[in-house]
Design a protein around this motif. Sequence first.
Motif, mmCIF file in Angstrom:
data_model
loop_
_atom_site.group_PDB
_atom_site.id
_atom_site.type_symbol
_atom_site.label_atom_id
_atom_site.label_comp_id
_atom_site.label_asym_id
_atom_site.label_seq_id
_atom_site.Cartn_x
_atom_site.Cartn_y
_atom_site.Cartn_z
ATOM 1 N N THR A 56 19.978 60.292 49.370
ATOM 2 C CA THR A 56 20.593 60.173 50.539
ATOM 3 C C THR A 56 20.526 58.565 50.787
ATOM 4 O OG1 THR A 56 19.557 62.118 51.279
ATOM 5 C CG2 THR A 56 20.196 60.494 53.034
ATOM 6 N N GLU A 58 21.888 55.578 53.356
ATOM 7 C CA GLU A 58 22.612 54.923 54.871
ATOM 8 C C GLU A 58 23.628 53.668 54.647
ATOM 9 O OE1 GLU A 58 20.630 52.621 58.210
ATOM 10 O OE2 GLU A 58 20.121 54.745 58.545
ATOM 11 N N GLN A 66 26.462 55.539 58.793
ATOM 12 C CA GLN A 66 26.599 57.235 58.142
ATOM 13 C C GLN A 66 25.384 57.241 57.298
ATOM 14 O OE1 GLN A 66 28.606 59.770 58.874
ATOM 15 N NE2 GLN A 66 29.118 58.492 60.803
ATOM 16 N N TRP A 67 25.087 58.644 56.945
ATOM 17 C CA TRP A 67 24.141 58.886 55.846
ATOM 18 C C TRP A 67 25.196 59.808 54.791
ATOM 19 C CZ3 TRP A 67 18.635 61.028 57.456
ATOM 20 C CH2 TRP A 67 17.817 59.717 58.055
ATOM 21 N N HIS A 81 27.277 65.454 51.132
ATOM 22 C CA HIS A 81 27.693 65.789 52.372
ATOM 23 C C HIS A 81 27.696 64.355 53.155
ATOM 24 C CE1 HIS A 81 27.086 67.974 56.194
ATOM 25 N NE2 HIS A 81 25.957 67.187 56.551
ATOM 26 N N THR A 82 28.174 64.234 54.490
ATOM 27 C CA THR A 82 28.184 63.082 55.413
ATOM 28 C C THR A 82 27.705 63.358 56.541
ATOM 29 O OG1 THR A 82 30.082 62.060 54.219
ATOM 30 C CG2 THR A 82 29.627 61.259 56.031
ATOM 31 N N MET A 83 26.955 62.725 57.253
ATOM 32 C CA MET A 83 26.096 62.996 58.610
ATOM 33 C C MET A 83 25.733 61.861 59.226
ATOM 34 S SD MET A 83 22.450 64.545 57.254
ATOM 35 C CE MET A 83 21.385 63.821 56.569
ATOM 36 N N ALA A 84 25.655 61.938 60.540
ATOM 37 C CA ALA A 84 25.083 60.774 61.363
ATOM 38 C C ALA A 84 23.641 60.698 61.012
ATOM 39 C CB ALA A 84 25.298 61.003 62.919
#
Length: 117
Positions: A56, A58, A66-67, A81-84
């Motif tokens: 993971t 940042e 984005q993470w 996966h892409t996430m806040a």
Amino acid sequence: MNSSLMTSLLWFVAILAMIPAALWLLKRTPVGGAGSSALMKNIAVLPLSANQRIVTVEVGAGESRQWLVLGVTPASITTLHTMAPVDGAVPPAAPGGPAFAGLLAKFHKPAGGPDAR
């Protein structure tokens, strides 16, 4: 001693002293990688096997952070996966850190404890 020999020896010592100084300076400049942590930061690593892991990372700064959850193999890197970013998330300790500390605590006996002789 000959003057030219002494001058040569002083230059040699000066050059040897400049090598660690130059490496120290390089490590603390953006050219040496010191400034790159602002745009990309490693958050967590989960080893799956000897050649595969989930990472993971940042990326970005400010509101555009984005993470990215990446699958890493010797042949490729795949975005899973892409996430806040999770607010207040603290990156976990290095792999093996807490488990090793717990194991060490089991075997550590205080100096003044009942087992002291």
